[in-house]
Write an enzyme that holds these catalytic residues in place. Structure first.
Site, mmCIF file in Angstrom:
data_model
loop_
_atom_site.group_PDB
_atom_site.id
_atom_site.type_symbol
_atom_site.label_atom_id
_atom_site.label_comp_id
_atom_site.label_asym_id
_atom_site.label_seq_id
_atom_site.Cartn_x
_atom_site.Cartn_y
_atom_site.Cartn_z
ATOM 1 N N ASP A 52 -2.899 2.508 -6.070
ATOM 2 C CA ASP A 52 -1.898 2.595 -5.008
ATOM 3 C C ASP A 52 -1.809 1.377 -4.103
ATOM 4 O O ASP A 52 -1.109 1.420 -3.087
ATOM 5 C CB ASP A 52 -2.139 3.852 -4.166
ATOM 6 C CG ASP A 52 -3.520 3.880 -3.535
ATOM 7 O OD1 ASP A 52 -4.376 3.073 -3.934
ATOM 8 O OD2 ASP A 52 -3.743 4.712 -2.639
ATOM 9 N N GLU A 53 -2.489 0.289 -4.418
ATOM 10 C CA GLU A 53 -2.371 -0.895 -3.568
ATOM 11 C C GLU A 53 -2.621 -2.158 -4.371
ATOM 12 O O GLU A 53 -3.331 -2.143 -5.376
ATOM 13 C CB GLU A 53 -3.312 -0.824 -2.365
ATOM 14 C CG GLU A 53 -4.776 -0.772 -2.722
ATOM 15 C CD GLU A 53 -5.686 -0.813 -1.497
ATOM 16 O OE1 GLU A 53 -5.380 -1.562 -0.545
ATOM 17 O OE2 GLU A 53 -6.701 -0.098 -1.506
ATOM 18 N N ASP A 85 0.855 -1.189 0.000
ATOM 19 C CA ASP A 85 0.000 0.000 0.000
ATOM 20 C C ASP A 85 0.889 1.236 0.000
ATOM 21 O O ASP A 85 1.688 1.440 0.924
ATOM 22 C CB ASP A 85 -0.894 -0.023 1.248
ATOM 23 C CG ASP A 85 -2.011 1.003 1.184
ATOM 24 O OD1 ASP A 85 -2.194 1.609 0.117
ATOM 25 O OD2 ASP A 85 -2.683 1.202 2.212
#
Length: 366
Positions: free
Chosen positions: A102-103, A8
């Site tokens: 983003d993860e 993350d």
């Protein structure tokens, strides 16, 4: 036994802005929203100290942090950085399941690059991300996706945390139930009414008890309380739908739902900017006080091109709700479905334009 990572990025959008503009470094940065309207997409850690969070109305963020610097989102730039990060993941494993820009989940049970442990692999990936992008990431390492996601938040920012198989029960027992993904404020309040504050408390209830109170989600609660999650990491799963929903503190009539629909539409629209695919179908979801679920949808000729258009369609779907005027609703959701690849949509639009011009139409389909 699987070895799962949840990687993350730390305050991703805000961190990209701070990286690219030295004047923003060390400052409370809010991406999206504004001092007067809009929804927060992301907040730097300097802004989070004041309680600013994503999906929060911009006006509330301004009240919490008067010195916040509001920056408009630049999703093409964020997507470019995300592609760099994805390439790093794929150097270590082909089993990569992106959740957003983003993860992602990674299955490193059999990594492509020899490594003494999943912990070492996570360290190597985070180091490569920083070397390539000058951005930091946090990681959770665990035997399944559920635990890895919780672990990635444990030592944020720029840290990692491992939950070994033998540690699962001891780790989960004192954990507040609100830390279980999917348990929001309403579910947490219902659990509190049952005397459940921790995962250990939750483990004391039977599967039948939880299913009776929470339906299908009760089964998930029963399994999560025991650290059970058999879902595999599934790479290349294209986005099919994106939505946002909220449960009200008190039931409301349809005539009072416009502010909530507008807010959910904005949250959903922001989330759609995180994918390269384009959605076509607008969906309005309602749940009555009697827990009856209704959905109404509309697919325009061309995909919604702006938040204003998306919101207008979502609001118009109320006209197709045919329940009595005194019906009360406990939940509203707005979503976008029917996603297709961007190249496919562009090609289709080009063909439509050519057909329209060939027919002598002065207003080609857009």
């Amino acid at each position: 036994m699987r070895k799962i990572l949840h990687i993350d990025m730390d305050a991703f959008y805000a961190s990209v802005e701070q990286r690219d503009d030295p004047a923003l470094r060390g400052k409370p940065v809010v991406v999206g929203g504004s001092a007067l309207r809009g929804v927060v997409c992301a907040a730097s850690y300097e802004a989070r100290k004041y309680g600013v969070r994503s999906a929060m109305p911009g006006v509330r963020a301004r009240r919490l942090c008067p010195d916040a610097i509001f920056v408009p989102p630049d999703f093409p730039r964020y997507r470019a950085v995300s592609r760099q990060i994805r390439e790093i993941f794929l150097q270590h494993t082909d089993l990569v399941q992106p959740l957003s820009l983003d993860e992602a989940y990674l299955d490193v049970t059999a990594p492509k690059i020899a490594s003494p442990s999943a912990t070492a692999t996570a360290q190597a990936i985070r180091a490569q991300i920083f070397e390539t992008t000058q951005l930091t990431a946090s990681a959770g390492i665990a035997p399944n996706k559920f635990l890895a996601k919780i672990a990635s938040d444990w030592n944020k920012p720029n840290g990692q945390f491992v939950i070994k198989p033998a540690q699962v029960e001891a780790f989960l027992t004192p954990l507040p139930v609100g830390r279980i993904p999917g348990v929001g404020k309403v579910a947490e309040r219902k659990l509190a009414e049952m005397g459940i504050a921790t995962v250990g408390d939750l483990r004391g209830f039977t599967r039948e008890d939880l299913q009776q109170r929470f339906g299908r989600f009760g089964e998930a609660l029963y399994r999560r309380a025991r650290g059970i999650d058999e879902r595999p990491v599934e790479p290349d799963q294209p986005v099919q739908s994106i939505s946002a929903e909220d449960t009200f503190a008190e039931d409301l009539p349809l005539s009072a739902l416009e502010p909530a629909i507008v807010h959910m539409a904005e949250r959903a629209w922001i989330a759609t900017r995180k994918t390269d695919r384009i959605g076509h179908t607008v969906v309005l979801k309602l749940k009555t006080a009697q827990f009856r679920i209704l959905t109404r949808s509309f697919t325009p000729e061309a995909p919604p091109a702006s938040l204003a258009e998306f919101t207008r369609i979502a609001l118009s779907l109320r006209e197709r709700v045919e329940l009595p005027a005194d019906t009360r609703y406990r939940l509203v959701g707005v979503g976008l479905g029917g996603f297709r690849e961007r190249d496919e949509v562009v090609l289709q639009g080009t063909l439509f334009d050519e057909d329209a011009l060939a027919m002598g139409d002065d207003h080609p389909v857009s």
